[in-house]
Design an enzyme around this catalytic site. Sequence first.
Site, PDB file in Angstrom:
ATOM      1  N   GLU A  76      24.377  26.073   9.098  1.00  0.00           N
ATOM      2  CA  GLU A  76      25.643  25.693   8.458  1.00  0.00           C
ATOM      3  C   GLU A  76      26.275  24.480   9.125  1.00  0.00           C
ATOM      4  O   GLU A  76      26.954  23.682   8.476  1.00  0.00           O
ATOM      5  CB  GLU A  76      26.644  26.866   8.501  1.00  0.00           C
ATOM      6  CG  GLU A  76      26.271  28.067   7.647  1.00  0.00           C
ATOM      7  CD  GLU A  76      25.444  29.113   8.371  1.00  0.00           C
ATOM      8  OE1 GLU A  76      24.816  28.793   9.405  1.00  0.00           O
ATOM      9  OE2 GLU A  76      25.410  30.261   7.904  1.00  0.00           O
TER      10      GLU A  76
ATOM     11  N   GLY B 182      23.401  32.416   5.342  1.00  0.00           N
ATOM     12  CA  GLY B 182      23.653  33.754   4.812  1.00  0.00           C
ATOM     13  C   GLY B 182      22.383  34.589   4.701  1.00  0.00           C
ATOM     14  O   GLY B 182      22.447  35.822   4.733  1.00  0.00           O
TER      15      GLY B 182
ATOM     16  N   GLU C 262      21.914  35.987   8.027  1.00  0.00           N
ATOM     17  CA  GLU C 262      22.999  36.964   8.209  1.00  0.00           C
ATOM     18  C   GLU C 262      22.733  38.238   7.410  1.00  0.00           C
ATOM     19  O   GLU C 262      23.011  39.343   7.871  1.00  0.00           O
ATOM     20  CB  GLU C 262      24.336  36.323   7.803  1.00  0.00           C
ATOM     21  CG  GLU C 262      24.770  35.255   8.806  1.00  0.00           C
ATOM     22  CD  GLU C 262      25.878  34.349   8.292  1.00  0.00           C
ATOM     23  OE1 GLU C 262      25.765  33.855   7.146  1.00  0.00           O
ATOM     24  OE2 GLU C 262      26.861  34.126   9.013  1.00  0.00           O
TER      25      GLU C 262
ATOM     26  N   ALA D 151      23.994  31.070   1.686  1.00  0.00           N
ATOM     27  CA  ALA D 151      24.975  31.117   0.604  1.00  0.00           C
ATOM     28  C   ALA D 151      24.698  29.932  -0.316  1.00  0.00           C
ATOM     29  O   ALA D 151      24.097  28.933   0.099  1.00  0.00           O
ATOM     30  CB  ALA D 151      26.376  31.033   1.183  1.00  0.00           C
TER      31      ALA D 151
HETATM   32  N1  CAA Z   1      22.276  26.786  -1.869  1.00  0.00           N
HETATM   33  C1  CAA Z   1      22.009  26.301  -3.085  1.00  0.00           C
HETATM   34  N2  CAA Z   1      20.798  25.833  -3.429  1.00  0.00           N
HETATM   35  C2  CAA Z   1      19.829  25.858  -2.510  1.00  0.00           C
HETATM   36  C3  CAA Z   1      20.036  26.354  -1.211  1.00  0.00           C
HETATM   37  C4  CAA Z   1      21.342  26.847  -0.903  1.00  0.00           C
HETATM   38  N3  CAA Z   1      21.629  27.389   0.278  1.00  0.00           N
HETATM   39  N4  CAA Z   1      18.882  26.241  -0.511  1.00  0.00           N
HETATM   40  C5  CAA Z   1      17.980  25.703  -1.335  1.00  0.00           C
HETATM   41  N5  CAA Z   1      18.543  25.470  -2.555  1.00  0.00           N
HETATM   42  C6  CAA Z   1      17.922  24.867  -3.728  1.00  0.00           C
HETATM   43  C7  CAA Z   1      17.727  23.373  -3.565  1.00  0.00           C
HETATM   44  O1  CAA Z   1      18.908  22.687  -3.868  1.00  0.00           O
HETATM   45  C8  CAA Z   1      16.619  23.125  -4.530  1.00  0.00           C
HETATM   46  O2  CAA Z   1      17.150  23.105  -5.846  1.00  0.00           O
HETATM   47  P1  CAA Z   1      16.790  21.867  -6.852  1.00  0.00           P
HETATM   48  O3  CAA Z   1      15.303  22.017  -7.060  1.00  0.00           O
HETATM   49  O4  CAA Z   1      17.598  22.167  -8.062  1.00  0.00           O
HETATM   50  O5  CAA Z   1      17.155  20.614  -6.115  1.00  0.00           O
HETATM   51  C9  CAA Z   1      15.760  24.378  -4.429  1.00  0.00           C
HETATM   52  O6  CAA Z   1      16.597  25.392  -3.884  1.00  0.00           O
HETATM   53  C10 CAA Z   1      14.573  24.191  -3.518  1.00  0.00           C
HETATM   54  O7  CAA Z   1      15.034  23.717  -2.254  1.00  0.00           O
HETATM   55  P2  CAA Z   1      14.450  22.397  -1.539  1.00  0.00           P
HETATM   56  O8  CAA Z   1      13.942  21.428  -2.545  1.00  0.00           O
HETATM   57  O9  CAA Z   1      15.500  21.906  -0.597  1.00  0.00           O
HETATM   58  O10 CAA Z   1      13.226  23.043  -0.750  1.00  0.00           O
HETATM   59  P3  CAA Z   1      12.552  22.540   0.603  1.00  0.00           P
HETATM   60  O11 CAA Z   1      11.340  23.388   0.764  1.00  0.00           O
HETATM   61  O12 CAA Z   1      12.406  21.061   0.617  1.00  0.00           O
HETATM   62  O13 CAA Z   1      13.631  22.891   1.752  1.00  0.00           O
HETATM   63  C11 CAA Z   1      15.197  24.326   2.916  1.00  0.00           C
HETATM   64  C12 CAA Z   1      13.933  24.218   2.031  1.00  0.00           C
HETATM   65  C13 CAA Z   1      14.945  23.754   4.301  1.00  0.00           C
HETATM   66  C14 CAA Z   1      15.532  25.812   3.015  1.00  0.00           C
HETATM   67  C15 CAA Z   1      16.366  23.548   2.252  1.00  0.00           C
HETATM   68  O14 CAA Z   1      16.465  23.974   0.887  1.00  0.00           O
HETATM   69  C16 CAA Z   1      17.704  23.791   2.890  1.00  0.00           C
HETATM   70  O15 CAA Z   1      18.006  23.220   3.927  1.00  0.00           O
HETATM   71  N6  CAA Z   1      18.543  24.636   2.241  1.00  0.00           N
HETATM   72  C17 CAA Z   1      19.891  24.909   2.720  1.00  0.00           C
HETATM   73  C18 CAA Z   1      19.918  25.786   3.943  1.00  0.00           C
HETATM   74  C19 CAA Z   1      21.332  25.988   4.413  1.00  0.00           C
HETATM   75  O16 CAA Z   1      22.020  25.066   4.813  1.00  0.00           O
HETATM   76  N7  CAA Z   1      21.812  27.260   4.356  1.00  0.00           N
HETATM   77  C20 CAA Z   1      23.158  27.609   4.761  1.00  0.00           C
HETATM   78  C21 CAA Z   1      24.052  27.684   3.559  1.00  0.00           C
HETATM   79  S1  CAA Z   1      25.775  27.934   3.960  1.00  0.00           S
HETATM   80  C22 CAA Z   1      25.892  29.565   4.359  1.00  0.00           C
HETATM   81  O17 CAA Z   1      24.937  30.316   4.271  1.00  0.00           O
HETATM   82  C23 CAA Z   1      27.254  30.064   4.834  1.00  0.00           C
HETATM   83  C24 CAA Z   1      27.293  31.457   5.326  1.00  0.00           C
HETATM   84  O18 CAA Z   1      27.442  31.723   6.508  1.00  0.00           O
HETATM   85  C25 CAA Z   1      27.181  32.588   4.420  1.00  0.00           C
END
Ligand code: CAA
Length: 259
Positions: free
Chosen positions: A133, A110, A113, A67
């Site tokens: 998460e 998500g 999921e 998400a």
């Molecule tokens: N939401 C919003 N933006 C996101 C995102 C997310 N879930 N995941 C990645 N992005 C964005 C980053 O912020 C970044 O944007 P900027 O360039 O503007 O900073 C861009 O995508 C590229 O990401 P990274 O620079 O972080 O890329 P990376 O290769 O270094 O890392 C990653 C990749 C490990 C996937 C890391 O991006 C990450 O940990 N993302 C979040 C994963 C996460 O926590 N997901 C769960 C979300 S909550 C949820 O999903 C609730 C539910 O149950 C529905």
Amino acid sequence: MPPEYVIIHQQVAPHVAHISLNRPKELNALNLQLMGELRDALKALDADDNVRVIVVSGNEKAFAAGADIKEMANKTAIDMFITDQFSTWDAIKKIRKPIIAAVSGFALGGGCELSMLCDMIVASETARFGQPEIKIGVMPGAGGTQRLTRAVGKALAMEMVLTGRFITAQEAMKAGLINKVVPVELYLQEAIKLASEIALLSPLAVKMAKEAVLKSFDTTLEEGLHFERKNFYLLFAAEDQKEGMQAFMDKRAPVFKGR
Ligand code: CAA
């Protein structure tokens, strides 16, 4: 207006449509707009008689990284309640045609999921599944504690949900989360191949079989068996049942029409 964050590819193979998530800079983070567009695209394809199976993919680097954290970060509980962002997921759950997730790269939160909301998962060797998460102070909210646990069992689900550890495609395969692992250059092709195989079959039988398998997740064995039997009997009202059985006896390939 055409959708901004999903691309719909009609007839990538006979009776197979493909939707690709298209927010690559954000690793296909599932914001409200993207999920709304995905729901609308799936509903339109579900209603299209030329389509029998749908493939949903991201890109090579990410199926979806979850998400959209930036969209959610400052929301209150009441905002979340009013927006009810997971109501789109309820609509996707009601799609009657099979949906195959073609997953490469990150399938997190998500994203994981969403792949589990699909009916089958074909993954590239680079796929990583996770429910991270917990690392941002929340927990899965779109089925991660339920569908993951049913798919891989308590031990691995607890570990993934409580530590946020990602698992590889191979580990996901061993755990029973996914159907196939293939080299990255083949993952979409393999998903379309699997979809094409199903698209040759009776669309009515396929829909009713999907419905019956999903029923097993929220019913007793007795009720599930009853439901299955009703669908089985109902299929004898279809021309496809006559065609399928006649073709077997004629030793020829059946031609199914979905009637
Ligand atoms: N939401 C919003 N933006 C996101 C995102 C997310 N879930 N995941 C990645 N992005 C964005 C980053 O912020 C970044 O944007 P900027 O360039 O503007 O900073 C861009 O995508 C590229 O990401 P990274 O620079 O972080 O890329 P990376 O290769 O270094 O890392 C990653 C990749 C490990 C996937 C890391 O991006 C990450 O940990 N993302 C979040 C994963 C996460 O926590 N997901 C769960 C979300 S909550 C949820 O999903 C609730 C539910 O149950 C529905």
